[in-house]
Design a protein around this motif. Structure first.
Motif, PDB file in Angstrom:
ATOM      1  N   ASP A 207       0.868  -1.169   0.000  1.00 37.27           N
ATOM      2  CA  ASP A 207       0.000   0.000   0.000  1.00 37.27           C
ATOM      3  C   ASP A 207       0.912   1.228   0.000  1.00 37.27           C
ATOM      4  O   ASP A 207       2.100   1.135   0.355  1.00 37.27           O
ATOM      5  CB  ASP A 207      -0.879  -0.046   1.246  1.00 37.27           C
ATOM      6  CG  ASP A 207      -1.726   1.196   1.407  1.00 37.27           C
ATOM      7  OD1 ASP A 207      -2.381   1.596   0.426  1.00 37.27           O
ATOM      8  OD2 ASP A 207      -1.738   1.765   2.512  1.00 37.27           O
TER       9      ASP A 207
ATOM     10  N   LYS B 256      -9.670  -1.671  -3.087  1.00 36.36           N
ATOM     11  CA  LYS B 256      -9.437  -2.617  -1.995  1.00 36.36           C
ATOM     12  C   LYS B 256     -10.524  -2.409  -0.949  1.00 36.36           C
ATOM     13  O   LYS B 256     -10.842  -1.255  -0.666  1.00 36.36           O
ATOM     14  CB  LYS B 256      -8.054  -2.366  -1.356  1.00 36.36           C
ATOM     15  CG  LYS B 256      -6.871  -2.650  -2.248  1.00 36.36           C
ATOM     16  CD  LYS B 256      -5.547  -2.281  -1.556  1.00 36.36           C
ATOM     17  CE  LYS B 256      -5.376  -0.798  -1.358  1.00 36.36           C
ATOM     18  NZ  LYS B 256      -4.088  -0.415  -0.747  1.00 36.36           N
TER      19      LYS B 256
ATOM     20  N   GLY C 229       0.234  -3.575   4.184  1.00 35.02           N
ATOM     21  CA  GLY C 229      -0.475  -2.308   4.275  1.00 35.02           C
ATOM     22  C   GLY C 229      -0.958  -2.030   5.679  1.00 35.02           C
ATOM     23  O   GLY C 229      -0.957  -2.910   6.542  1.00 35.02           O
TER      24      GLY C 229
ATOM     25  N   ASP D 220      -6.452  -3.546   3.125  1.00 31.67           N
ATOM     26  CA  ASP D 220      -5.192  -4.163   2.698  1.00 31.67           C
ATOM     27  C   ASP D 220      -5.065  -5.613   3.150  1.00 31.67           C
ATOM     28  O   ASP D 220      -4.787  -6.504   2.336  1.00 31.67           O
ATOM     29  CB  ASP D 220      -4.002  -3.367   3.259  1.00 31.67           C
ATOM     30  CG  ASP D 220      -3.973  -1.940   2.763  1.00 31.67           C
ATOM     31  OD1 ASP D 220      -4.200  -1.734   1.564  1.00 31.67           O
ATOM     32  OD2 ASP D 220      -3.719  -1.030   3.572  1.00 31.67           O
TER      33      ASP D 220
END
Length: 229
Positions: free
Chosen positions: A12, A161, A185, A191
């Motif tokens: 991320d 996401k 992330g 994430d």
């Protein structure tokens, strides 16, 4: 505990490598000065930051669009402070925020060290829910673009996401497999759980030391990735 067989690492961007809160605060300081908004910045951010996170959650869930997110996170924050601003000024601040955000490019302290450590042995990638026109500037202007083989953003894919399609798109773009890839992330829902539900291993960058569950792999700073990779 080392994770064997990994060839591709998906990061991320915001709140994981790129210090979003710090850069956002500097951006507001800049645009408030330009637009003569007389507010205590610390007090504004105290209200704005949770409101912004709430709107991003609604955006991930397709309950608001980009324009609504950009406008309402500001208008709600001003309302919370009982600070009167015109619609035109809110729209101007929204535009200026996007224009200036990518000009401040502080990374988390360990970002370059961990990228230098991983780069020789893994193929590195980005998966981000941020807006295309902003995210690519962040990556380029913070001088980390050369580390990454691919960059997948939600606007390019058409879903955000934790939707499985964005992870599938990213893997296809990277020519990588689930079994040899991992996602890293800060957001547990988007994430980590998004990746795990897709069948992709994940590590939570738990910088705020939240309760993410003992079963979730987690790190408190980026250099702790060396314990896994």
């Amino acid at each position: 505990m080392r994770i064997n067989g990994i060839t591709d690492i998906f990061f991320d961007l915001d709140h994981t490598l790129w210090d979003f809160d710090r850069n956002s605060a500097l951006t507001f300081e800049k645009i408030f000065s330009l637009n003569k908004v007389s507010l205590d910045l610390e007090e504004f951010l105290f209200h704005y930051e949770p409101i912004n996170l709430d709107y991003w959650k609604l955006y991930r869930e397709d309950k608001v669009d980009k324009a609504t997110l950009r406008y309402r996170r500001l208008s709600d924050s001003f309302d919370r402070l009982d600070y009167k601003v015109s619609d035109d000024l809110i729209k101007k601040l929204s535009i200026d925020y996007i224009a200036y955000l990518g000009t401040f490019n502080h990374l988390f302290e360990e970002t370059l060290d961990i990228l230098d450590y991983l780069y020789p042995n893994y193929r590195l990638h980005i998966i981000t829910n941020g807006f295309s026109e902003v995210q690519y500037n962040k990556i380029k202007n913070s001088k980390i673009d050369h580390y990454f083989k691919t960059i997948t953003d939600s606007e390019k894919v058409g879903v955000k996401k934790p939707h499985p399609n964005i992870f599938e798109f990213a893997l296809d773009l990277a020519e990588a497999s689930k079994d040899s890839s991992i996602m890293i992330g800060d957001n547990l829902e988007a994430d980590v759980l998004g990746a795990l539900n897709f069948g992709l291993d994940a590590i939570c960058f738990n910088i705020k030391n939240e309760n993410v569950g003992a079963e979730v792999k987690q790190i408190r700073n980026l250099l702790q990735l060396k314990n896994y990779l």
